[in-house]
Structures are given as C-alpha cells and as structure tokens.
Design an enzyme around this catalytic site. Structure first.
Site, PDB file in Angstrom:
ATOM      1  N   LYS A   1       3.518 123.333 -43.994  1.00 44.86           N
ATOM      2  CA  LYS A   1       3.860 124.132 -45.111  1.00 44.86           C
ATOM      3  C   LYS A   1       4.336 125.512 -44.754  1.00 44.86           C
ATOM      4  CE  LYS A   1       0.787 121.288 -47.834  1.00 44.86           C
ATOM      5  NZ  LYS A   1      -0.588 121.034 -48.315  1.00 44.86           N
TER       6      LYS A   1
ATOM      7  N   VAL B   1       4.963 122.214 -50.661  1.00 45.15           N
ATOM      8  CA  VAL B   1       3.955 123.580 -50.329  1.00 45.15           C
ATOM      9  C   VAL B   1       3.352 123.811 -51.577  1.00 45.15           C
ATOM     10  CG1 VAL B   1       3.811 125.656 -49.410  1.00 45.15           C
ATOM     11  CG2 VAL B   1       5.581 124.376 -48.571  1.00 45.15           C
TER      12      VAL B   1
ATOM     13  N   ASP C   1      -1.260 119.787 -41.548  1.00 41.54           N
ATOM     14  CA  ASP C   1      -0.783 119.888 -43.086  1.00 41.54           C
ATOM     15  C   ASP C   1      -0.249 121.325 -43.186  1.00 41.54           C
ATOM     16  OD1 ASP C   1       0.000 118.565 -45.544  1.00 41.54           O
ATOM     17  OD2 ASP C   1      -1.634 120.252 -46.124  1.00 41.54           O
TER      18      ASP C   1
HETATM   19  N1  HSE Z   1      -3.690 116.787 -48.140  1.00 48.23           N
HETATM   20  C1  HSE Z   1      -3.081 117.882 -48.809  1.00 48.23           C
HETATM   21  C2  HSE Z   1      -3.987 119.289 -49.176  1.00 48.23           C
HETATM   22  C3  HSE Z   1      -2.248 117.572 -50.047  1.00 48.23           C
HETATM   23  O1  HSE Z   1      -5.167 118.665 -49.167  1.00 48.23           O
HETATM   24  O2  HSE Z   1      -3.470 120.069 -49.452  1.00 48.23           O
HETATM   25  C4  HSE Z   1      -1.355 118.407 -50.717  1.00 48.23           C
HETATM   26  O3  HSE Z   1      -0.301 118.825 -49.423  1.00 48.23           O
END
Ligand code: HSE
Length: 409
Positions: free
Chosen positions: A207, A134, A203
C-alpha cells in the site's frame, strides 16, 4: 462498443468473496443514488467464481469461464476483487486490451504491475482504477490524483493495515494476546487469507508503494521498501510505551528529502499529541504533508466488506462517467531510486538486560532512561542517529531484548 446504448452499464464482478459480494451489496443497497451519480443504470451482468452459490439472489449471474465476460461486448466495467497476481493480472490485462475498464481492490497487483496496467488502459481509452487498494473505504487515491495536484508532497505517513491496527489497539487497551485478537480480525473479514501478509507488514508495504508512486509520479518498487511486522511486539513494550505517553502503531511511510527518497514499514512509538495516535481498531489513516498545504489527514475504515466495496463502486461510477476516456493518473513506468534505510535517521527505544546498563550508557552516550517497573531490564531512548550508527551500537552492545523506532513529532 455498444455497452451503454440504453443507459445501462453492464458490470462483471470477478471473485464473489468478501469484497466481491460487498460490491454487489453496495450497488443493490444504494442503487438509486449510485445510478443518478453514474448517469446510467449499473447492471451486474456476471459474477465470476469457481464456486456456485445456490439460493443466492445472484446465483444465475455466476459464471465459471472468464471468456464469457471477456467476449461479451456489453460488459463495460469489471470489478476485480479476486486478489493475488494469478490469474488477476492476465484477466485485468485482457479486459483493458478489450477496452473494458477495471476497478480493483487488489493492492498486490497494483503494487507490482500498476504502471503497466495504467498504460494499457490509456492505450485502449479505458481506465484502471484502484481506490480500494489502499485504506479500504478511505478516499486517498482520488485525493492524490485530483485534489493535491498543486502540491509537492514530501511525506506520507500511514496506518494502512486494519488487521494489525486492530491487534495493536487491543494489545494496548485490553492487554489482549496476539493470537486471540488475530482470530477475531479474521472472523470480522479484515485479515488477508494468509495473515502473514498483515502481521509481517507485507500488505502495508504494497500500500505504501502505491501511495509513494502516486506521490512521485514514478514507480516505487515495493521490493525496495524496508518492511518489519508486529510479531516481536509484546505487552512489555506497551508498558514502556504507556510510561512515555505513547502507543505503538505499525506505520508505513515515505519521505522525499534532500538526502534521498526513503520508505519503510515498521512498528513505531508514537506520542499522544500526534494525530495518528488516536487511529484505533480497524481504522486506517493517511497523513500527507504537502509543501503548500502543510499537513492533511484522511481517515476511515481501512478494511472490511462494505467499506472496501464502497471504494470499488466509487471507481465504477468514475468509469461510468468517463466511458471511452481515460482519467489521468500520474504513475510512469520509471523506477524511483529508494535510498537504503541505513541512511535514514531518528530516535530509538531500546530494552536491554539490566546487567548491560553501564555498557549501554557507555556505547550510546546521552540517553533517556524509561522505567516501567519491569524487573531485570534497562530501557532507554536514544538521541537522533542514523540507522547504521544505531545498528553498529547495538552490535557493540551484543544485541538487545527489543528496539522500536520513535516517530518524530
Ligand atoms: N488485510 C487488510 C487489512 C485488508 O487488514 O488492512 C484491507 O486491505
């Protein structure tokens, strides 16, 4: 296990891609300071990858068969920088069961199997550490685990995806197009292999699930977090935002309230006065509210090779300092009940065709008009209302051009 008898800690790196090669570079570049802090010499013994790397200074460390690493009693710490669930989950579990600590940047795996793998590590007197999962290089896992232990944390608001923050910043400041900026982010090594994970918010969702779980000490399932990406945000939305002295950021948030535990990922209008407003480009920030401390913010590079690798290596140092012992991490394998966002409340920014103005005023009652000089549109901010009430009103209105939540100050 005789893995540090002569003051050497042998490490294996799984995946020699962006982050994996960064781990090697960080250890090589800062070896004197790192070894001092670790209290031993970190030695990269193996690099697992499907590919060969002829000409690379570490080419003779590359192996293709994981069992070489797993069966080598000298390997004490494994850096899992492969990403994805398969085969990372099996490799991690096998390593932990063999008493080898694992340090990872793999948010997908931590979000889906974190508490199980932490428990396996505990049973085998080793560690499963995930600082890099994270916020890239920002220390946030360790502060939640070690520093804020006197707090009842009731809110976390984060900009947790570097790629989308980079895209939104360029759209805001330069009026740049979405596709063009996404390409740049990919070239700089920020984006996921599948950019959908970034731009659709998946994503950031993984996190915030991890941070929320650490906040509660129990498991917040990422599948239960309402997630909306940035693909519907246009330059017109930014024109309105500027008119209101605001910007648009993809926020990941969770709130522990009397009405329930809420978590969501969505684009928000955010005022200039808010500390997260000035978090630009690939930078991430996590804004944490504790009942004693009040607000604190953790800021830094949220993606990219060396920042992320630096966080992985900080975990390796932690493992080196705690060989044979498990560092406490409060994340039990018991699910938190996440309240549906229909019950959440806030203000909304709405755009409708100009001919809907009268109807919108009737349906919403008190509203504040926003005029950015865009023809044939009527735009406004609502008062505070529940998501459900808002959705019902939009339905009554027959839809809208776009709507964006507004972050309360
Ligand atoms: N693709 C993710 C971002 C990478 O752009 O934050 C880091 O976790």
């Amino acid at each position: 296990m005789d893995n540090h008898g002569n003051g050497t800690i042998n490490i294996a790196v799984l995946g020699y891609g962006t982050v994996g090669s960064g781990v090697v570079e960080v250890i090589e570049t800062n070896k004197t300071a790192i070894n001092k802090r670790a209290g031993a010499e970190l030695n990269i013994k193996y690099i697992l990858d499907l590919r060969d790397f002829p000409g690379d200074p570490y080419e003779n460390k590359v192996v293709h068969d994981y069992s070489v690493i797993l069966n080598d009693p000298e390997v004490a710490v494994i850096c899992e920088t492969m990403g994805g669930i398969k085969p990372a989950y099996d490799f991690t579990k096998q390593a932990l069961m063999a008493g080898k600590s694992v340090c990872t940047s793999n948010k997908e795996l931590v979000a889906s199997h974190g508490p199980e793998l932490i428990a396996v590590a505990r049973e085998n007197h080793c560690n499963y550490l995930f600082e890099a999962s994270v916020g890239g290089g920002i220390p946030i896992i360790r502060p939640l685990n070690y520093s804020l232990t006197a707090e009842k944390i009731d809110a976390i608001t984060g900009i947790l995806n570097g790629t989308t923050n980079y895209i939104l910043t360029k759209m805001d400041k330069e009026g740049a197009g979405f596709e063009e900026v996404l390409k740049e982010a990919q070239e700089k090594g920020y984006a996921e292999r599948n950019p959908e994970a970034d731009v659709e918010g998946y994503d950031a969702c993984r996190k915030i699930a991890i941070l929320s779980s650490l906040m509660c000490g129990k498991n917040v399932k990422y599948e239960e977090i309402y997630t909306e990406g940035i693909t519907k945000i246009t330059s017109a939305d930014f024109r309105y935002a500027r008119q209101m002295n605001k910007s648009i950021k993809l926020l990941a948030m969770s709130r522990d309230t009397d009405r329930g535990f809420f978590a969501m990922v969505a684009p928000f209008m955010i005022s200039r006065e808010h500390p997260l407003y000035s978090v630009s480009d690939v930078f991430n920030a996590v804004y944490v509210h504790g009942n004693m401390l009040g607000d604190s913010m953790y800021y830094g590079r949220g993606a990219g090779k060396l920042p992320t690798a630096s966080a992985v290596v900080s975990d390796v140092v932690d493992c080196a300092r705690h060989l044979g012992k498990t560092v406490m991490c409060f994340w039990e394998n018991e699910d938190v009940k996440v309240t549906g966002i229909e019950e959440d409340e806030g203000k909304f920014f709405v755009r409708v065709p100009a001919k809907q103005k009268e109807k919108a005023m009737g349906v919403f009652g008190s509203l504040a008009e926003v005029n950015a000089g865009i023809a044939d549109e009527f735009a406004f901010m609502t008062h505070v209302m529940k998501e459900k009430e808002f959705n019902d009103k939009i339905k009554e209105l027959g839809g809208c051009i776009n709507r964006i939540r507004i972050l309360s100050a």
